[in-house]
Write a protein that holds these residues in place. Sequence first.
Motif, PDB file in Angstrom:
ATOM      1  N   ALA A 141      15.677 -28.003 122.453  1.00  0.00           N
ATOM      2  CA  ALA A 141      16.299 -27.366 121.294  1.00  0.00           C
ATOM      3  C   ALA A 141      17.004 -28.403 120.411  1.00  0.00           C
ATOM      4  O   ALA A 141      16.894 -28.356 119.180  1.00  0.00           O
ATOM      5  N   TYR A 187      10.856 -21.599 114.321  1.00  0.00           N
ATOM      6  CA  TYR A 187      12.267 -21.887 114.578  1.00  0.00           C
ATOM      7  C   TYR A 187      13.059 -21.737 113.297  1.00  0.00           C
ATOM      8  O   TYR A 187      12.545 -21.925 112.200  1.00  0.00           O
ATOM      9  N   TYR A 191       6.632 -25.472 113.037  1.00  0.00           N
ATOM     10  CA  TYR A 191       8.020 -25.463 113.504  1.00  0.00           C
ATOM     11  C   TYR A 191       8.899 -24.612 112.599  1.00  0.00           C
ATOM     12  O   TYR A 191       9.791 -23.916 113.071  1.00  0.00           O
TER      13      TYR A 191
END
Length: 165
Positions: free
Chosen positions: A118, A149, A145
Amino acid sequence: MNRLVLSVISAVFTAVLVIGLGGTGVASAAPNLTGLTFGKASEKIQGWGGTAVISSVVGSQLATDDCIVTDARESITLDSSGRSAHRGRWLFDLNCNAAVAGPGKPGNSAASPDGAKAKKIEGWIASWNKKPAYCDGHIAYCQRYCDNYDGCSDELKQYLAANAA
């Protein structure tokens, strides 16, 4: 000797029968939704015509849509006649603690595998936000990504959209 041959033939026959009845396990083409936020994973499921159902939750620091999916599986429920029921229903296990612990906020240790991952992803996204050109030659990678995220700035998203192939 005859008993040995008969035992071997019996074992082979049993194995063939089990395989023929589906005992080979599940050759799943199911997508890997772990690591995504529940909001993004449930959007994908809805896009496939499915329904997202929360199976279990750990923690309470995040809004439900921001919780991290730790496991996702299609529900295998049978009706009273033994037929599959609830096709397209997906069960989600969620971690609603922060991706990385902070002062007064429970989450993964930055030294743990999940916490280190993370922190690494947060660092990549922060650098791309500062200089979107870091994604040149890797637009699809950066886009994946940003899709999976949180943290990508609007400027970065616009840059990726403008430079997508």
